[in-house]
Design a protein around this motif. Structure first.
Motif, mmCIF file in Angstrom:
data_model
loop_
_atom_site.group_PDB
_atom_site.id
_atom_site.type_symbol
_atom_site.label_atom_id
_atom_site.label_comp_id
_atom_site.label_asym_id
_atom_site.label_seq_id
_atom_site.Cartn_x
_atom_site.Cartn_y
_atom_site.Cartn_z
ATOM 1 N N LEU A 153 60.681 18.663 39.924
ATOM 2 C CA LEU A 153 61.942 19.019 40.573
ATOM 3 C C LEU A 153 63.141 18.807 39.646
ATOM 4 O O LEU A 153 64.280 19.006 40.053
ATOM 5 N N LEU A 160 54.612 22.084 46.401
ATOM 6 C CA LEU A 160 55.173 22.152 47.764
ATOM 7 C C LEU A 160 56.705 22.100 47.784
ATOM 8 O O LEU A 160 57.365 22.982 48.339
ATOM 9 N N ALA A 161 57.276 21.062 47.165
ATOM 10 C CA ALA A 161 58.743 20.938 47.208
ATOM 11 C C ALA A 161 59.411 22.033 46.376
ATOM 12 O O ALA A 161 60.529 22.462 46.679
ATOM 13 N N ARG A 188 58.509 25.022 46.318
ATOM 14 C CA ARG A 188 58.611 26.186 47.207
ATOM 15 C C ARG A 188 59.588 25.933 48.345
ATOM 16 O O ARG A 188 60.467 26.729 48.618
ATOM 17 N N ARG A 189 59.416 24.809 49.020
ATOM 18 C CA ARG A 189 60.170 24.584 50.252
ATOM 19 C C ARG A 189 61.569 24.029 50.030
ATOM 20 O O ARG A 189 62.428 24.180 50.884
ATOM 21 N N VAL A 190 61.775 23.313 48.924
ATOM 22 C CA VAL A 190 63.096 22.729 48.692
ATOM 23 C C VAL A 190 63.882 23.545 47.664
ATOM 24 O O VAL A 190 65.020 23.938 47.900
#
Lengths: 247, 223
Positions: free
Chosen positions: A158, A105-106, A108-110
């Protein structure tokens, strides 16, 4: 000091209404250092950790992480948080997503990766924590230890500069603690800077560079684990260590 | 018995009134297509606004939601249709119905969605925000999917009520199903068109009712 500080927190105060939780705490962490924070419940250790990525807003004080002023209003807090991984006592996996979805999720979105790239990186992060075969499992289908490893993979994917662990093994059954500690040790060997709030004293002894003992919102004593556990100077630390032995 | 059949189940009368009924059905579908999304969107907006840390804003929102939940929808509709023109605001039947439904059903949807958002543990926010997700992304990807899932039966149940409530549009001469059935009834001196309208409502809503009872009896979700 091993090298330049990557976390520099000075004179941190935090009050919840009339309750003083942090009363002037300094925390300086060097790159590649593993700092352990111990102390009785209510000593402010979790709050200190949560101030470092601004999940809690300190009442006053100064925090610089990786050269960036955490508390300045012009700081892009989301960009900074990406550089500070956090692992929680209760895992906090997203229950409506698979392990892979949780990690991706992060990304992709962050980070802004495309779905395929994000999933590729998520898979390799899951492989690093030994869960390559659980990518499609939902959190509820995983044991506590597996869930916590997914949570670690979610943070590690990340590529943070620092990892914060808030009692990562406290919610686990004893037989599942080892698998999580193994992953943490592996991270440590990879050179990750880590700040760990935990009661795993054996792990602290074996892996920590430095141990901080907090009580009543202050750092009472700190030093290498051998010194702190072998020759505690303060009465409060001695009392705390005795209380742990009884369990 | 014959009298009963001829005045309530008169196929010939219903057939003769088919154009009116069909048009009514089409208008009812139009109302549903307007009222449900408007209510949901307004409700979502209200629920999100009520997350504000500003206490006075939360208080005002709570008063707003209470007001429109307490006001009978029929009273609200009649006021919007017949009262607002005195203030120079003439919305016509469809506009009045849209505004009244927005005000009324968004208040209900807001309460449901707010409860759903409240049901998502704080740790979910914290995990998402600590990974760098913005507040909006956290809502959209992490919190709302869980919130909606937690209150899905209530959302479906409220939608059922909204669909049924579209029949009150008949009082402002909006030619929806009930209105058209009554027109047909008064023209034919026969109650069969009303029975036909009731049957159409039944066919329309029955699947929704089934869905609702399945949702209500399903095992607790894996959360």
């Amino acid at each position: 000091m091993l090298s330049r500080p990557i976390i520099e927190a000075r004179a941190i105060h935090k009050s919840f209404g009339p309750l003083k939780v942090l009363d002037g705490v300094d925390l300086v962490v060097a790159e590649r250092e593993l700092v352990f924070i111990i102390g009785p419940s209510g000593s402010g250790k979790s709050t200190l950790l949560r101030c470092l990525n601004r999940l809690e807003e300190p009442t006053s004080g100064h925090i610089v992480v990786d050269g960036i002023d955490v508390l300045a209003h012009r700081t892009d807090i989301n960009a900074l948080r990406r550089r500070i991984g956090m692992v929680f006592q209760s895992f906090n996996l997203y229950p409506h997503m698979t392990a892979l979805g949780n990690v991706a999720l992060a990304l992709r979105r962050v980070v802004g990766l495309r779905r395929r790239d994000a999933e590729e990186r998520a898979r390799s992060a899951l492989a690093r924590v030994g869960l390559a075969d659980k990518a499609d499992a939902y959190p509820a289908q995983l044991s506590g230890g597996q869930q916590q490893r997914v949570a670690i993979a979610r943070a590690v994917a990340l590529e943070p500069r620092v990892m914060l662990f808030d009692e990562p093994t406290s919610a686990l059954d004893p037989e599942l603690v080892g698998s999580v500690l193994r992953v943490m040790r592996q991270l440590r060997e990879g050179g990750m800077t880590m700040v760990v709030v935990s009661h795993e004293m054996e792990f602290a002894r074996a892996a920590a560079d430095r141990v901080l003992f907090m009580d009543g919102g202050r750092v009472i004593e700190q030093g290498p684990p051998d010194c702190l556990f072998g020759a505690p100077k303060s009465d409060r630390l001695r009392a705390f260590l005795r209380s742990l032995e009884r369990h | 018995m014959e009298l009963f059949v001829s005045s309530f189940l008169n196929v010939e009368v219903v057939w003769a009134a088919r154009a009116l009924l069909l048009q009514g059905f089409a208008n009812t579908m139009l109302l549903i297509a307007i009222a449900v999304p408007l209510g949901l969107a307004g409700g979502l907006l209200l629920a999100l606004l009520s997350l504000t840390p500003v206490r006075i804003a939360r208080l005002l929102l709570a008063v707003w939601v209470d007001l429109f939940r307490a006001l009978p929808p029929l009273v609200l509709l009649v006021f919007v249709y017949g009262g607002l023109p005195f203030a120079g605001l003439e919305l016509g039947p469809l506009g009045s119905v849209a505004v009244a439904f927005l005000l009324n059903s968004s208040a209900y949807y807001a309460e449901i969605l707010r409860a759903g958002i409240d049901s998502v543990p704080r740790g979910q926010w914290e995990a998402a925000r600590s990974s760098g997700l913005s507040a909006l992304d956290t809502l959209g990807w992490v919190v709302l999917p869980q919130a909606v899932r937690n209150v899905l039966p209530d959302l479906v149940s409220n939608t059922l009520e909204v669909v049924k409530l579209t029949s009150i549009a008949s009082v402002v001469a909006m030619p929806e199903l009930l209105y058209q059935a009554r027109q047909a009834q008064s023209v034919t001196y026969n109650a069969s068109p009303l029975v036909a309208a009731a049957l159409i409502y039944l066919l329309l809503l029955w699947p929704l009712v089934r869905l609702l009872s399945r949702l209500e009896h399903r095992l607790p979700s894996r959360m």
